[in-house]
Design a protein around this motif. Sequence first.
Motif, mmCIF file in Angstrom:
data_model
loop_
_atom_site.group_PDB
_atom_site.id
_atom_site.type_symbol
_atom_site.label_atom_id
_atom_site.label_comp_id
_atom_site.label_asym_id
_atom_site.label_seq_id
_atom_site.Cartn_x
_atom_site.Cartn_y
_atom_site.Cartn_z
ATOM 1 N N GLN A 178 -1.490 -0.955 10.539
ATOM 2 C CA GLN A 178 -0.685 -1.763 9.409
ATOM 3 C C GLN A 178 -0.784 -3.285 9.358
ATOM 4 O OE1 GLN A 178 2.441 0.485 7.742
ATOM 5 N NE2 GLN A 178 3.282 -1.237 6.719
ATOM 6 N N GLN A 213 10.025 -0.130 5.824
ATOM 7 C CA GLN A 213 8.989 -0.669 6.192
ATOM 8 C C GLN A 213 9.447 -2.125 6.851
ATOM 9 O OE1 GLN A 213 5.633 0.393 5.920
ATOM 10 N NE2 GLN A 213 6.993 2.243 5.571
ATOM 11 N N GLN A 249 -4.159 5.903 7.273
ATOM 12 C CA GLN A 249 -2.873 5.864 8.022
ATOM 13 C C GLN A 249 -2.316 7.347 7.785
ATOM 14 O OE1 GLN A 249 1.390 4.110 6.780
ATOM 15 N NE2 GLN A 249 0.186 2.334 7.893
ATOM 16 N N ARG A 272 0.401 5.458 1.035
ATOM 17 C CA ARG A 272 -0.354 6.682 1.730
ATOM 18 C C ARG A 272 -0.442 7.680 0.812
ATOM 19 N NH1 ARG A 272 2.921 8.463 7.279
ATOM 20 N NH2 ARG A 272 3.366 6.388 7.880
ATOM 21 N N GLY A 310 0.875 -1.188 -0.003
ATOM 22 C CA GLY A 310 -0.006 0.067 -0.052
ATOM 23 C C GLY A 310 0.967 1.163 -0.005
ATOM 24 N N GLU A 321 -3.442 -1.244 -1.115
ATOM 25 C CA GLU A 321 -4.330 -0.597 -0.367
ATOM 26 C C GLU A 321 -3.993 0.935 -0.410
ATOM 27 O OE1 GLU A 321 -5.268 -1.347 4.032
ATOM 28 O OE2 GLU A 321 -3.516 -0.034 3.959
ATOM 29 N N ASP A 327 -3.991 -4.320 8.318
ATOM 30 C CA ASP A 327 -3.988 -4.115 6.790
ATOM 31 C C ASP A 327 -3.425 -5.643 6.215
ATOM 32 O OD1 ASP A 327 -4.537 -1.678 7.180
ATOM 33 O OD2 ASP A 327 -2.873 -0.727 6.613
ATOM 34 N N VAL A 377 7.770 -4.257 -0.079
ATOM 35 C CA VAL A 377 7.783 -2.914 0.334
ATOM 36 C C VAL A 377 9.449 -2.332 0.250
ATOM 37 C CG1 VAL A 377 5.843 -2.784 1.775
ATOM 38 C CG2 VAL A 377 7.761 -3.848 2.923
HETATM 39 N N1 TRP Z 1 3.404 2.541 5.737
HETATM 40 C C1 TRP Z 1 3.433 2.353 4.284
HETATM 41 C C2 TRP Z 1 4.215 3.574 3.573
HETATM 42 O O1 TRP Z 1 4.430 4.496 4.298
HETATM 43 C C3 TRP Z 1 2.051 2.284 3.438
HETATM 44 C C4 TRP Z 1 1.012 1.108 3.894
HETATM 45 C C5 TRP Z 1 0.163 1.081 4.791
HETATM 46 C C6 TRP Z 1 1.484 -0.243 3.757
HETATM 47 N N2 TRP Z 1 -0.431 -0.162 4.937
HETATM 48 C C7 TRP Z 1 0.664 -1.067 4.203
HETATM 49 C C8 TRP Z 1 2.533 -1.010 3.033
HETATM 50 C C9 TRP Z 1 0.602 -2.245 4.363
HETATM 51 C C10 TRP Z 1 2.351 -2.398 3.026
HETATM 52 C C11 TRP Z 1 1.504 -3.045 3.497
HETATM 53 O O2 TRP Z 1 4.623 3.403 2.544
#
Ligand code: TRP
Length: 365
Positions: A140, A158, A50, A13, A11, A45, A143, A154
């Motif tokens: 998260q 992360q 977030q 933001r 995902g 996502e 998620d 990622v």
């Molecule tokens: N924290 C991630 C970012 O800042 C974004 C994110 C939100 C995410 N939920 C996630 C990434 C779930 C991987 C899986 O880029």
Amino acid sequence: MEKNKKIILTGDRPTGKLHLGHYLGSLKNRVRLQDSGEYDEIYIEIADTQAITDNFHNIEKVRQNVIEVTLDYLACGIDPEKTTIFVQSQIPELYELTSYYLNLVTLSRLQRNPTIKDEMKLRGFEKSLPMGFLTYPVSQAADITLFDATVVPVGEDQAPMLEQTRELVKSFNNSYKEVIVNPEMMLPDNKACLRLPGLDGKAKMSKSLGNCIYLSDEAEVIEKKVMSMYTDPDHIKVEDPGKIEGNVVFTYLDAFCTDQHFEKYLPEYKNLDELKEHYKKGGLGDVVIKKFLNNIIQEELEPIRNRRKEYEKKIPEVYEMLMKSTQKAREKAISKIAEVRDAMGINYFDDKDLIEEQTSKYGDN
Ligand code: TRP
């Protein structure tokens, strides 16, 4: 829990348009994974909930960027037929799972998360720390696990989130029934893609530093940006020997260029090693390497920009697609949360054993 399925979830933001750093670091890879046919389900996502944890007084920014990020996804080749793109805030089951997980983590554990520590400094949250922000790694984890993700592609920043997620999975599965899938992190394989520096040589390409090439930038804008890139400040005359380390043009070339690019745009050299040798020796000007890089970036971004323009003409349809796709994600979320409640024993109205037990307890009356 769905056994033996390969499921991807990742995902972003929605706080700005996506840039070359996002593209190299993740989007390109996501499209490759999507088209590999190796995965049973793929979710992306749009993490607006977030994003709100550090934009609570500027929700308008988040509101505006949900569609921008969606357009960037579609432009890069994310195909809603193969990948379910969904909006985090529209899946209430995520809040529910987050609230169960919050009981399985301590304040001190959350405060030890290195990404949270860095971000707290950056945002001036040291004096007054919003709980929503501190606990976003838990959300998260929800998620990732609400969708049974097995693989989470990622960037390396992360890693602490994945570590925290895996701890929560273990704790949940040990406390209740084993219904939560333990996810693996997947990093990009090209090292130069891990963290693309900004045009100015600063550590990271970032909207707030104003040093980005956006996927939606016009060709002239990209060219201007490339020609202004930071190289080696001591490489003044063409004859001067030049440095490769810290030279942003070479970092980008490392991330982007192939031998075919040399054949096409700079046939005087066979490959990047040869180009680097010449630069180090002296006699190779910055304009030559910048023009070469510009050609490569233009070739990569032109089809993306054009595809984006097509989608920009159909904004209501794009919202419609996003809604349908979010509904599809919601169906999975609803069935998973039922499994979670069942594992915890709080599925009172479907629990025949419980109803029978209570009935016989009072049966003698
Ligand atoms: N924290 C991630 C970012 O800042 C974004 C994110 C939100 C995410 N939920 C996630 C990434 C779930 C991987 C899986 O880029």
